[in-house]
Design a protein around this motif. Structure first.
Motif, PDB file in Angstrom:
ATOM      1  N   ALA A 164       0.840  -1.211   0.000  1.00 31.02           N
ATOM      2  CA  ALA A 164       0.000   0.000   0.000  1.00 31.02           C
ATOM      3  C   ALA A 164       0.869   1.252   0.000  1.00 31.02           C
ATOM      4  O   ALA A 164       0.587   2.222  -0.721  1.00 31.02           O
ATOM      5  N   ASP A 165       1.953   1.228   0.783  1.00 30.09           N
ATOM      6  CA  ASP A 165       2.867   2.392   0.837  1.00 30.09           C
ATOM      7  C   ASP A 165       3.477   2.665  -0.538  1.00 30.09           C
ATOM      8  O   ASP A 165       3.815   3.804  -0.861  1.00 30.09           O
ATOM      9  N   ALA A 166       3.632   1.586  -1.329  1.00 28.90           N
ATOM     10  CA  ALA A 166       4.215   1.740  -2.671  1.00 28.90           C
ATOM     11  C   ALA A 166       3.123   1.997  -3.718  1.00 28.90           C
ATOM     12  O   ALA A 166       3.400   1.976  -4.924  1.00 28.90           O
ATOM     13  N   GLY A 167       1.891   2.174  -3.272  1.00 32.18           N
ATOM     14  CA  GLY A 167       0.781   2.431  -4.195  1.00 32.18           C
ATOM     15  C   GLY A 167       0.332   1.177  -4.912  1.00 32.18           C
ATOM     16  O   GLY A 167      -0.313   1.241  -5.967  1.00 32.18           O
ATOM     17  N   ALA A 168       0.662   0.006  -4.354  1.00 33.73           N
ATOM     18  CA  ALA A 168       0.315  -1.265  -5.006  1.00 33.73           C
ATOM     19  C   ALA A 168      -0.832  -1.949  -4.266  1.00 33.73           C
ATOM     20  O   ALA A 168      -1.119  -1.649  -3.108  1.00 33.73           O
ATOM     21  N   PHE A 169      -1.448  -2.904  -4.943  1.00 30.56           N
ATOM     22  CA  PHE A 169      -2.611  -3.610  -4.404  1.00 30.56           C
ATOM     23  C   PHE A 169      -2.200  -4.790  -3.527  1.00 30.56           C
ATOM     24  O   PHE A 169      -2.838  -5.097  -2.534  1.00 30.56           O
ATOM     25  N   GLU A 170      -1.122  -5.480  -3.941  1.00 33.78           N
ATOM     26  CA  GLU A 170      -0.755  -6.708  -3.229  1.00 33.78           C
ATOM     27  C   GLU A 170       0.759  -6.865  -3.174  1.00 33.78           C
ATOM     28  O   GLU A 170       1.493  -6.362  -4.046  1.00 33.78           O
ATOM     29  N   ALA A 171       1.223  -7.561  -2.126  1.00 34.08           N
ATOM     30  CA  ALA A 171       2.637  -7.923  -1.992  1.00 34.08           C
ATOM     31  C   ALA A 171       2.754  -9.425  -2.234  1.00 34.08           C
ATOM     32  O   ALA A 171       1.948 -10.201  -1.706  1.00 34.08           O
ATOM     33  N   ILE A 172       3.726  -9.818  -3.024  1.00 34.26           N
ATOM     34  CA  ILE A 172       3.924 -11.237  -3.342  1.00 34.26           C
ATOM     35  C   ILE A 172       5.147 -11.753  -2.587  1.00 34.26           C
ATOM     36  O   ILE A 172       6.246 -11.201  -2.721  1.00 34.26           O
ATOM     37  N   PHE A 173       4.944 -12.810  -1.786  1.00 39.90           N
ATOM     38  CA  PHE A 173       6.046 -13.389  -1.011  1.00 39.90           C
ATOM     39  C   PHE A 173       6.968 -14.196  -1.916  1.00 39.90           C
ATOM     40  O   PHE A 173       6.510 -15.093  -2.644  1.00 39.90           O
ATOM     41  N   VAL A 174       8.268 -13.878  -1.844  1.00 38.48           N
ATOM     42  CA  VAL A 174       9.269 -14.623  -2.605  1.00 38.48           C
ATOM     43  C   VAL A 174      10.266 -15.209  -1.598  1.00 38.48           C
ATOM     44  O   VAL A 174      10.797 -14.490  -0.737  1.00 38.48           O
ATOM     45  N   ALA A 175      10.500 -16.526  -1.674  1.00 36.53           N
ATOM     46  CA  ALA A 175      11.396 -17.216  -0.737  1.00 36.53           C
ATOM     47  C   ALA A 175      12.847 -16.809  -0.996  1.00 36.53           C
ATOM     48  O   ALA A 175      13.163 -16.233  -2.039  1.00 36.53           O
ATOM     49  N   GLU A 176      13.730 -17.163  -0.047  1.00 39.05           N
ATOM     50  CA  GLU A 176      15.157 -16.820  -0.164  1.00 39.05           C
ATOM     51  C   GLU A 176      15.772 -17.364  -1.450  1.00 39.05           C
ATOM     52  O   GLU A 176      16.656 -16.751  -2.047  1.00 39.05           O
ATOM     53  N   ASP A 177      15.315 -18.550  -1.883  1.00 36.59           N
ATOM     54  CA  ASP A 177      15.875 -19.159  -3.105  1.00 36.59           C
ATOM     55  C   ASP A 177      15.224 -18.611  -4.380  1.00 36.59           C
ATOM     56  O   ASP A 177      15.463 -19.127  -5.470  1.00 36.59           O
ATOM     57  N   ILE A 256       4.622  -5.866 -11.665  1.00 36.04           N
ATOM     58  CA  ILE A 256       5.273  -6.388 -10.451  1.00 36.04           C
ATOM     59  C   ILE A 256       6.561  -5.595 -10.271  1.00 36.04           C
ATOM     60  O   ILE A 256       7.393  -5.556 -11.186  1.00 36.04           O
ATOM     61  N   ASP A 257       6.714  -4.952  -9.139  1.00 36.70           N
ATOM     62  CA  ASP A 257       7.890  -4.106  -8.861  1.00 36.70           C
ATOM     63  C   ASP A 257       8.129  -3.107 -10.006  1.00 36.70           C
ATOM     64  O   ASP A 257       9.283  -2.868 -10.413  1.00 36.70           O
ATOM     65  N   GLY A 258       7.056  -2.588 -10.563  1.00 36.28           N
ATOM     66  CA  GLY A 258       7.164  -1.585 -11.629  1.00 36.28           C
ATOM     67  C   GLY A 258       7.417  -2.170 -13.007  1.00 36.28           C
ATOM     68  O   GLY A 258       7.426  -1.446 -13.998  1.00 36.28           O
ATOM     69  N   HIS A 259       7.591  -3.512 -13.063  1.00 33.29           N
ATOM     70  CA  HIS A 259       7.878  -4.189 -14.327  1.00 33.29           C
ATOM     71  C   HIS A 259       6.555  -4.641 -14.944  1.00 33.29           C
ATOM     72  O   HIS A 259       5.759  -5.334 -14.291  1.00 33.29           O
ATOM     73  N   LYS A 260       6.337  -4.275 -16.215  1.00 35.83           N
ATOM     74  CA  LYS A 260       5.084  -4.626 -16.879  1.00 35.83           C
ATOM     75  C   LYS A 260       5.004  -6.138 -17.139  1.00 35.83           C
ATOM     76  O   LYS A 260       5.969  -6.726 -17.625  1.00 35.83           O
ATOM     77  N   ILE A 261       3.853  -6.753 -16.822  1.00 35.31           N
ATOM     78  CA  ILE A 261       3.659  -8.178 -17.120  1.00 35.31           C
ATOM     79  C   ILE A 261       2.948  -8.295 -18.468  1.00 35.31           C
ATOM     80  O   ILE A 261       1.871  -7.738 -18.650  1.00 35.31           O
ATOM     81  N   GLY A 262       3.569  -9.037 -19.387  1.00 40.08           N
ATOM     82  CA  GLY A 262       3.017  -9.128 -20.745  1.00 40.08           C
ATOM     83  C   GLY A 262       2.889  -7.730 -21.324  1.00 40.08           C
ATOM     84  O   GLY A 262       3.838  -6.945 -21.285  1.00 40.08           O
ATOM     85  N   LYS A 263       1.677  -7.427 -21.800  1.00 35.33           N
ATOM     86  CA  LYS A 263       1.459  -6.089 -22.365  1.00 35.33           C
ATOM     87  C   LYS A 263       0.957  -5.101 -21.298  1.00 35.33           C
ATOM     88  O   LYS A 263       0.572  -3.969 -21.610  1.00 35.33           O
TER      89      LYS A 263
END
Ligand code: PDD
Length: 282
Positions: A164-177, A256-263
């Motif tokens: 929300a602080d980044a103006g996004a709807f959701e945070a996606i959990f990514v594991a250490e690997d 995702i993180d400012g990167h466009k998915i597909g188009k």
């Protein structure tokens, strides 16, 4: 708007009159399991599956389920009717209840607290996000039993606020690997080489009801799908990525993180699954 009527330990009361003890172990230790069940056109959606998941969670944290399947359904039906919910959700939470002392050991004779609350929403999720949403990734700091739907959601609430602080709807959990797990309150799907992929339902993610539904729809429509984890890099390169949950249905991801998915707009597979999903809702 009239005050909602809620369910607490066998009674239907005005929300302002619903009180629990400060010694409730849900409050002191986070010993509680919850469910969020969709109401669509006044009907409860997939209640049996929610019941089964809740009982699994309760057993896993050593609380005897305090209702039969029929008793469980009656609470949901009553709350839906009493609050006149046509489109929305019923939240239910079961805690281990209050004990005379704050003691880490479990009480010998527990008396669970059962609380449920109805919430009306203006429209289903699949209507709310036509252009897709922005998301961010976060490290996954959670424990080894993410399959239990416990109210111990600190990692999830902090992740959601980070989004929300980044103006996004959701945070996606990514594991250490680098493995993509799930969203802070959603499952995550990606379309990779034309195949629908999502993390396997193990201890790392919640066995989401909507996730099961999407996989069911894919199977019925002959869409290639695999319950196999994918990496953060694969996700960024995916043709389509979407979220799935009771509260957001099938929700396309635009970035995702400012990167466009597909188009950067909902793709054909997401749109197809959205249609199939809406059909299943009825
Ligand atoms: N969240 N993953 C997590 C971590 C969740 O909290 C949820 C649901 C999901 C999707 O599950 P389902 O399809 O059964 O709703 C996946 C609920 C809606 C919440 O906490 O409000």
């Amino acid at each position: 708007m009239p005050e909602p009527t809620v369910y607490l330990n066998g009674h239907y009361v005005n929300i302002a009159d619903a009180k629990v003890s400060i010694l409730d172990r849900g409050l002191l230790f986070g010993e509680a399991i919850y469910e969020v069940v969709r109401v669509h056109k006044g009907r409860l959606f997939r209640l049996d599956e929610h019941y089964r998941r809740m009982c699994c969670g309760l057993k896993a944290i050593r609380i005897r389920p305090p209702f039969t399947p029929r008793g469980y359904a009656r609470i949901f039906e009553e709350l839906t009717a009493r609050n006149g919910v046509r489109c929305g959700y019923i939240y239910m939470q079961v805690t281990r209840g209050a004990a005379p002392e704050r003691d880490h050991r479990l009480p010998q004779t527990p008396s669970p607290t059962v609380f449920a609350w109805a919430r009306q929403t203006p429209m289903p999720g699949w209507v709310r996000f036509p252009n897709g949403v922005a998301t961010v990734s976060v490290p996954d700091p959670r424990w080894q039993r993410c399959d239990i739907k416990t109210t111990m959601l600190l990692a999830n609430t902090l992740a959601k606020q980070h989004a929300a602080d980044a103006g996004a709807f959701e945070a996606i959990f990514v594991a250490e690997d680098g493995t993509v797990r799930e969203g802070s309150s959603t499952s995550v799907f990606a379309v990779l080489n034309g195949v629908l992929r999502t993390h396997p339902a193990n201890h790392r993610i919640l066995p989401s009801i909507t996730r099961t539904l999407v996989l069911e729809a894919a199977r019925e429509a002959g869409i290639g799908h695999r319950e196999e984890a994918f990496s953060y890099e694969e996700m960024l390169d995916a043709a389509e990525v979407f979220l799935a949950s009771t509260t957001c249905d099938v929700c396309p991801i635009a970035t995702i993180d400012g990167h466009k998915i597909g188009k950067g707009v909902p793709g054909p597979m997401t749109k197809k699954l959205l249609r199939l999903f809406a059909k299943k809702l009825g």
